[in-house]
Design a protein around this motif. Sequence first.
Motif, PDB file in Angstrom:
ATOM      1  N   ASN A 135       0.828  -1.210   0.000  1.00  0.00           N
ATOM      2  CA  ASN A 135       0.000   0.000   0.000  1.00  0.00           C
ATOM      3  C   ASN A 135       0.864   1.263   0.000  1.00  0.00           C
ATOM      4  O   ASN A 135       0.402   2.337  -0.372  1.00  0.00           O
ATOM      5  N   PHE A 136       2.121   1.118   0.397  1.00  0.00           N
ATOM      6  CA  PHE A 136       3.037   2.262   0.419  1.00  0.00           C
ATOM      7  C   PHE A 136       3.744   2.466  -0.921  1.00  0.00           C
ATOM      8  O   PHE A 136       4.357   3.509  -1.135  1.00  0.00           O
ATOM      9  N   LEU A 142       1.275   6.154  -2.176  1.00  0.00           N
ATOM     10  CA  LEU A 142       2.483   6.385  -2.973  1.00  0.00           C
ATOM     11  C   LEU A 142       2.649   7.841  -3.389  1.00  0.00           C
ATOM     12  O   LEU A 142       3.740   8.409  -3.239  1.00  0.00           O
ATOM     13  N   ASP A 143       1.593   8.458  -3.922  1.00  0.00           N
ATOM     14  CA  ASP A 143       1.728   9.825  -4.421  1.00  0.00           C
ATOM     15  C   ASP A 143       2.154  10.789  -3.314  1.00  0.00           C
ATOM     16  O   ASP A 143       2.996  11.670  -3.533  1.00  0.00           O
ATOM     17  N   GLU A 144       1.591  10.618  -2.126  1.00  0.00           N
ATOM     18  CA  GLU A 144       1.944  11.498  -1.016  1.00  0.00           C
ATOM     19  C   GLU A 144       3.386  11.270  -0.564  1.00  0.00           C
ATOM     20  O   GLU A 144       4.095  12.212  -0.214  1.00  0.00           O
ATOM     21  N   ALA A 275      13.178   0.418  -2.188  1.00  0.00           N
ATOM     22  CA  ALA A 275      13.819   1.730  -2.323  1.00  0.00           C
ATOM     23  C   ALA A 275      14.700   1.840  -3.564  1.00  0.00           C
ATOM     24  O   ALA A 275      14.652   2.863  -4.267  1.00  0.00           O
ATOM     25  N   PRO A 276      15.518   0.812  -3.893  1.00  0.00           N
ATOM     26  CA  PRO A 276      16.387   0.938  -5.069  1.00  0.00           C
ATOM     27  C   PRO A 276      15.635   1.037  -6.400  1.00  0.00           C
ATOM     28  O   PRO A 276      16.225   1.444  -7.406  1.00  0.00           O
ATOM     29  N   THR A 277      14.344   0.680  -6.414  1.00  0.00           N
ATOM     30  CA  THR A 277      13.588   0.788  -7.666  1.00  0.00           C
ATOM     31  C   THR A 277      13.314   2.229  -8.041  1.00  0.00           C
ATOM     32  O   THR A 277      12.960   2.525  -9.183  1.00  0.00           O
ATOM     33  N   GLY A 278      13.445   3.153  -7.065  1.00  0.00           N
ATOM     34  CA  GLY A 278      13.207   4.563  -7.330  1.00  0.00           C
ATOM     35  C   GLY A 278      11.742   4.972  -7.237  1.00  0.00           C
ATOM     36  O   GLY A 278      11.417   6.129  -7.473  1.00  0.00           O
ATOM     37  N   VAL A 279      10.848   4.031  -6.869  1.00  0.00           N
ATOM     38  CA  VAL A 279       9.436   4.351  -6.836  1.00  0.00           C
ATOM     39  C   VAL A 279       9.107   5.435  -5.817  1.00  0.00           C
ATOM     40  O   VAL A 279       8.160   6.204  -5.986  1.00  0.00           O
ATOM     41  N   TRP A 280       9.925   5.550  -4.758  1.00  0.00           N
ATOM     42  CA  TRP A 280       9.700   6.562  -3.723  1.00  0.00           C
ATOM     43  C   TRP A 280      10.536   7.811  -3.913  1.00  0.00           C
ATOM     44  O   TRP A 280      10.521   8.714  -3.077  1.00  0.00           O
TER      45      TRP A 280
END
Length: 283
Positions: A135-136, A142-144, A275-280
Amino acid sequence: MAISSSTRDDVHPLLVLGANGKTGGRVLERLRTAGHAVRVGSRSAEPRFDWEDRTTWTAALDGVRAVYVAYQPDLCVPGAVETVTAFYDAAAKAGVERIVLLSGRGEPEAQDAEKALQATALDWTIVRASWFFQNFSENYFLDEIVAGAITLPQGLAPEPFIDADDIADIAAEALVDSRHSRKLYELTGSQAFTFPEAIAQIAAATNRQIDCNIISMDDYAKALSEAGLPQDLSWLAIYLFSTVLDGRNTPIAHGVEQALGRPPRTFADYVARTAPTGVWGAR
Protein backbone atom coordinates in the motif's frame (compact mmCIF):
# COMPACT_ATOMS: atom_id res chain seq x y z
CA MET A 1 8.49 -19.20 -3.93
CA ALA A 2 8.19 -22.07 -6.40
CA ILE A 3 4.92 -23.99 -6.30
CA SER A 4 4.47 -27.56 -7.40
CA SER A 5 3.65 -28.34 -11.02
CA SER A 6 2.77 -31.94 -10.15
CA THR A 7 -0.94 -31.11 -10.20
CA ARG A 8 -0.91 -29.51 -13.63
CA ASP A 9 -4.11 -29.72 -15.61
CA ASP A 10 -3.96 -28.13 -19.04
CA VAL A 11 -7.65 -28.78 -19.70
CA HIS A 12 -9.18 -27.24 -16.56
CA PRO A 13 -7.54 -23.87 -15.87
CA LEU A 14 -7.21 -21.91 -12.65
CA LEU A 15 -9.19 -18.64 -12.65
CA VAL A 16 -7.55 -15.66 -10.92
CA LEU A 17 -9.93 -12.83 -10.09
CA GLY A 18 -8.46 -9.43 -9.37
CA ALA A 19 -5.61 -10.41 -11.67
CA ASN A 20 -4.52 -6.79 -12.03
CA GLY A 21 -4.39 -6.25 -8.27
CA LYS A 22 -1.60 -6.50 -5.72
CA THR A 23 -2.20 -10.14 -4.82
CA GLY A 24 -3.95 -11.38 -7.97
CA GLY A 25 -1.09 -10.38 -10.25
CA ARG A 26 1.40 -12.14 -8.00
CA VAL A 27 -0.75 -15.28 -7.80
CA LEU A 28 -1.04 -15.30 -11.59
CA GLU A 29 2.73 -14.96 -11.99
CA ARG A 30 3.44 -17.88 -9.64
CA LEU A 31 0.96 -20.17 -11.33
CA ARG A 32 2.29 -19.38 -14.80
CA THR A 33 5.89 -19.90 -13.67
CA ALA A 34 4.92 -23.35 -12.37
CA GLY A 35 3.36 -24.18 -15.73
CA HIS A 36 -0.29 -24.24 -14.71
CA ALA A 37 -3.04 -23.32 -17.14
CA VAL A 38 -4.55 -20.04 -15.93
CA ARG A 39 -7.40 -17.78 -16.89
CA VAL A 40 -7.27 -14.07 -16.15
CA GLY A 41 -10.36 -12.71 -14.41
CA SER A 42 -10.79 -9.04 -15.22
CA ARG A 43 -12.97 -6.70 -17.25
CA SER A 44 -10.26 -6.43 -19.90
CA ALA A 45 -9.70 -10.19 -20.25
CA GLU A 46 -11.23 -12.63 -22.70
CA PRO A 47 -13.58 -14.05 -21.61
CA ARG A 48 -14.45 -10.94 -19.67
CA PHE A 49 -15.21 -11.03 -15.94
CA ASP A 50 -17.04 -8.24 -14.14
CA TRP A 51 -18.31 -8.48 -10.56
CA GLU A 52 -21.10 -6.06 -11.45
CA ASP A 53 -22.24 -8.01 -14.53
CA ARG A 54 -23.21 -11.53 -13.55
CA THR A 55 -23.79 -12.46 -17.18
CA THR A 56 -19.99 -12.53 -17.55
CA TRP A 57 -19.50 -15.16 -14.86
CA THR A 58 -20.60 -18.21 -16.83
CA ALA A 59 -17.98 -17.93 -19.57
CA ALA A 60 -15.24 -17.03 -17.10
CA LEU A 61 -16.04 -20.12 -15.01
CA ASP A 62 -16.43 -22.54 -17.88
CA GLY A 63 -14.16 -25.56 -17.35
CA VAL A 64 -12.38 -23.97 -14.38
CA ARG A 65 -11.22 -26.23 -11.53
CA ALA A 66 -10.25 -23.63 -8.89
CA VAL A 67 -10.65 -19.88 -8.37
CA TYR A 68 -8.71 -17.22 -6.51
CA VAL A 69 -11.27 -14.68 -5.30
CA ALA A 70 -10.06 -11.15 -4.56
CA TYR A 71 -13.15 -8.94 -4.51
CA GLN A 72 -12.77 -5.35 -5.69
CA PRO A 73 -12.74 -2.84 -4.15
CA ASP A 74 -13.25 -4.53 -0.75
CA LEU A 75 -15.51 -7.09 0.92
CA CYS A 76 -16.77 -4.42 3.32
CA VAL A 77 -18.58 -2.37 0.67
CA PRO A 78 -22.39 -2.61 0.57
CA GLY A 79 -23.58 -5.56 -1.49
CA ALA A 80 -20.21 -7.32 -1.60
CA VAL A 81 -21.18 -10.29 0.58
CA GLU A 82 -24.33 -10.88 -1.46
CA THR A 83 -22.30 -10.72 -4.68
CA VAL A 84 -19.56 -13.14 -3.62
CA THR A 85 -22.15 -15.53 -2.19
CA ALA A 86 -23.90 -15.58 -5.56
CA PHE A 87 -20.51 -16.19 -7.17
CA TYR A 88 -19.89 -19.21 -4.93
CA ASP A 89 -23.19 -20.66 -6.13
CA ALA A 90 -22.30 -19.98 -9.76
CA ALA A 91 -18.88 -21.58 -9.28
CA ALA A 92 -20.36 -24.69 -7.72
CA LYS A 93 -22.89 -25.03 -10.57
CA ALA A 94 -20.06 -24.64 -13.09
CA GLY A 95 -18.19 -27.58 -11.54
CA VAL A 96 -15.46 -25.61 -9.75
CA GLU A 97 -13.84 -27.72 -7.04
CA ARG A 98 -11.98 -25.18 -4.90
CA ILE A 99 -12.04 -21.50 -4.00
CA VAL A 100 -9.23 -19.58 -2.33
CA LEU A 101 -10.66 -16.39 -0.80
CA LEU A 102 -8.71 -13.27 0.07
CA SER A 103 -10.36 -11.86 3.18
CA GLY A 104 -9.76 -8.74 5.26
CA ARG A 105 -8.64 -9.01 8.85
CA GLY A 106 -10.97 -7.30 11.33
CA GLU A 107 -13.77 -6.65 8.82
CA PRO A 108 -17.16 -8.07 9.95
CA GLU A 109 -18.40 -8.15 6.35
CA ALA A 110 -15.35 -10.08 5.21
CA GLN A 111 -16.01 -12.65 7.91
CA ASP A 112 -19.58 -12.95 6.62
CA ALA A 113 -18.12 -13.73 3.19
CA GLU A 114 -15.89 -16.36 4.80
CA LYS A 115 -18.85 -18.01 6.53
CA ALA A 116 -20.83 -18.06 3.30
CA LEU A 117 -17.96 -19.89 1.58
CA GLN A 118 -17.55 -22.34 4.44
CA ALA A 119 -21.28 -23.15 4.21
CA THR A 120 -20.95 -24.36 0.60
CA ALA A 121 -19.96 -27.81 -0.61
CA LEU A 122 -16.88 -26.32 -2.29
CA ASP A 123 -13.37 -27.05 -1.07
CA TRP A 124 -11.93 -23.81 0.29
CA THR A 125 -8.95 -21.99 1.72
CA ILE A 126 -9.26 -18.56 3.33
CA VAL A 127 -6.36 -16.12 3.58
CA ARG A 128 -7.41 -13.40 6.05
CA ALA A 129 -4.83 -10.66 5.67
CA SER A 130 -3.80 -7.49 7.44
CA TRP A 131 -2.86 -4.36 5.46
CA PHE A 132 -0.24 -4.82 2.76
CA PHE A 133 3.30 -3.43 2.68
CA GLN A 134 2.61 -2.62 -0.95
CA ASN A 135 0.00 0.00 0.00
CA PHE A 136 3.04 2.26 0.42
CA SER A 137 4.45 1.60 -3.05
CA GLU A 138 1.59 0.50 -5.32
CA ASN A 139 -1.11 3.24 -5.04
CA TYR A 140 -2.90 4.45 -1.87
CA PHE A 141 -0.05 6.30 -0.14
CA LEU A 142 2.48 6.39 -2.97
CA ASP A 143 1.73 9.82 -4.42
CA GLU A 144 1.94 11.50 -1.02
CA ILE A 145 5.19 9.72 -0.18
CA VAL A 146 6.72 10.87 -3.47
CA ALA A 147 5.48 14.41 -2.75
CA GLY A 148 7.22 14.32 0.63
CA ALA A 149 4.22 14.64 2.94
CA ILE A 150 1.49 12.21 3.94
CA THR A 151 -1.71 13.14 5.77
CA LEU A 152 -3.32 10.63 8.12
CA PRO A 153 -6.22 10.69 10.57
CA GLN A 154 -5.72 10.58 14.32
CA GLY A 155 -6.13 7.43 16.37
CA LEU A 156 -4.68 4.81 14.05
CA ALA A 157 -3.44 1.82 16.01
CA PRO A 158 -0.23 -0.05 15.17
CA GLU A 159 -0.74 -2.54 12.33
CA PRO A 160 1.20 -5.77 11.65
CA PHE A 161 1.47 -5.13 7.90
CA ILE A 162 1.91 -8.17 5.63
CA ASP A 163 3.84 -8.59 2.38
CA ALA A 164 1.58 -9.25 -0.63
CA ASP A 165 4.23 -11.74 -1.77
CA ASP A 166 3.55 -13.85 1.32
CA ILE A 167 -0.17 -13.81 0.55
CA ALA A 168 0.49 -14.81 -3.06
CA ASP A 169 2.82 -17.64 -2.02
CA ILE A 170 0.07 -19.13 0.12
CA ALA A 171 -2.82 -18.50 -2.26
CA ALA A 172 -1.05 -19.91 -5.31
CA GLU A 173 -0.08 -23.03 -3.42
CA ALA A 174 -3.57 -23.43 -1.96
CA LEU A 175 -5.10 -23.45 -5.45
CA VAL A 176 -3.17 -26.60 -6.39
CA ASP A 177 -2.23 -28.32 -3.12
CA SER A 178 -4.88 -30.15 -1.09
CA ARG A 179 -2.89 -29.84 2.16
CA HIS A 180 -4.39 -26.34 2.46
CA SER A 181 -7.94 -27.71 2.11
CA ARG A 182 -10.43 -26.13 4.52
CA LYS A 183 -7.75 -24.07 6.26
CA LEU A 184 -8.19 -20.48 7.40
CA TYR A 185 -4.88 -18.66 7.62
CA GLU A 186 -4.77 -15.35 9.47
CA LEU A 187 -1.85 -13.46 7.96
CA THR A 188 0.19 -10.70 9.55
CA GLY A 189 3.78 -9.63 9.62
CA SER A 190 5.99 -10.43 12.58
CA GLN A 191 5.78 -6.92 14.09
CA ALA A 192 3.13 -4.23 14.50
CA PHE A 193 4.08 -0.59 13.95
CA THR A 194 2.42 2.75 13.28
CA PHE A 195 2.11 4.55 9.98
CA PRO A 196 4.61 7.24 11.02
CA GLU A 197 7.09 4.49 11.93
CA ALA A 198 6.61 2.92 8.50
CA ILE A 199 7.09 6.28 6.78
CA ALA A 200 10.24 6.89 8.84
CA GLN A 201 11.75 3.65 7.53
CA ILE A 202 10.97 4.64 3.95
CA ALA A 203 12.42 8.12 4.51
CA ALA A 204 15.63 6.67 5.93
CA ALA A 205 16.00 4.22 3.05
CA THR A 206 15.51 6.94 0.44
CA ASN A 207 17.46 9.69 2.21
CA ARG A 208 14.43 11.96 1.99
CA GLN A 209 12.31 13.96 4.39
CA ILE A 210 8.74 12.67 4.37
CA ASP A 211 6.44 14.50 6.76
CA CYS A 212 3.47 12.90 8.50
CA ASN A 213 0.60 15.31 9.12
CA ILE A 214 -1.91 13.93 11.63
CA ILE A 215 -5.39 15.49 11.61
CA SER A 216 -8.82 14.63 13.01
CA MET A 217 -10.94 12.03 11.23
CA ASP A 218 -13.50 14.71 10.33
CA ASP A 219 -10.81 16.90 8.80
CA TYR A 220 -9.40 13.89 6.99
CA ALA A 221 -12.79 13.11 5.47
CA LYS A 222 -13.09 16.75 4.39
CA ALA A 223 -9.59 16.62 2.86
CA LEU A 224 -10.50 13.54 0.82
CA SER A 225 -13.59 15.29 -0.49
CA GLU A 226 -11.66 18.44 -1.36
CA ALA A 227 -9.07 16.33 -3.18
CA GLY A 228 -11.82 15.06 -5.46
CA LEU A 229 -11.84 11.44 -4.30
CA PRO A 230 -15.11 9.77 -5.37
CA GLN A 231 -17.58 9.47 -2.52
CA ASP A 232 -17.58 5.67 -2.49
CA LEU A 233 -13.79 5.53 -2.19
CA SER A 234 -13.78 8.25 0.45
CA TRP A 235 -16.31 6.24 2.45
CA LEU A 236 -14.17 3.12 2.09
CA ALA A 237 -11.03 4.87 3.32
CA ILE A 238 -12.80 6.31 6.37
CA TYR A 239 -14.46 2.98 7.14
CA LEU A 240 -11.19 1.05 6.99
CA PHE A 241 -9.26 3.61 9.03
CA SER A 242 -11.94 3.81 11.74
CA THR A 243 -12.77 0.09 11.83
CA VAL A 244 -9.79 -2.03 10.86
CA LEU A 245 -7.20 0.27 12.44
CA ASP A 246 -8.91 0.80 15.79
CA GLY A 247 -6.61 -1.65 17.56
CA ARG A 248 -8.50 -4.88 16.93
CA ASN A 249 -5.85 -6.00 14.43
CA THR A 250 -2.71 -5.08 16.34
CA PRO A 251 -2.07 -8.59 17.75
CA ILE A 252 0.27 -10.77 15.69
CA ALA A 253 -1.07 -13.89 13.97
CA HIS A 254 0.97 -16.82 12.67
CA GLY A 255 -0.73 -17.87 9.45
CA VAL A 256 2.38 -17.51 7.30
CA GLU A 257 4.32 -19.96 9.48
CA GLN A 258 1.34 -22.34 9.57
CA ALA A 259 0.94 -22.32 5.79
CA LEU A 260 4.54 -22.14 4.59
CA GLY A 261 6.69 -23.28 7.50
CA ARG A 262 8.70 -20.06 7.53
CA PRO A 263 8.35 -16.61 9.10
CA PRO A 264 6.74 -13.76 7.16
CA ARG A 265 8.86 -11.31 5.21
CA THR A 266 9.74 -8.19 7.19
CA PHE A 267 8.93 -4.57 6.44
CA ALA A 268 12.65 -3.78 6.59
CA ASP A 269 13.29 -6.33 3.83
CA TYR A 270 10.45 -4.86 1.78
CA VAL A 271 11.82 -1.34 2.13
CA ALA A 272 15.36 -2.52 1.29
CA ARG A 273 14.26 -4.14 -1.95
CA THR A 274 11.77 -1.42 -2.93
CA ALA A 275 13.82 1.73 -2.32
CA PRO A 276 16.39 0.94 -5.07
CA THR A 277 13.59 0.79 -7.67
CA GLY A 278 13.21 4.56 -7.33
CA VAL A 279 9.44 4.35 -6.84
CA TRP A 280 9.70 6.56 -3.72
CA GLY A 281 12.17 9.04 -5.18
CA ALA A 282 15.90 9.50 -4.90
CA ARG A 283 17.97 7.59 -2.34
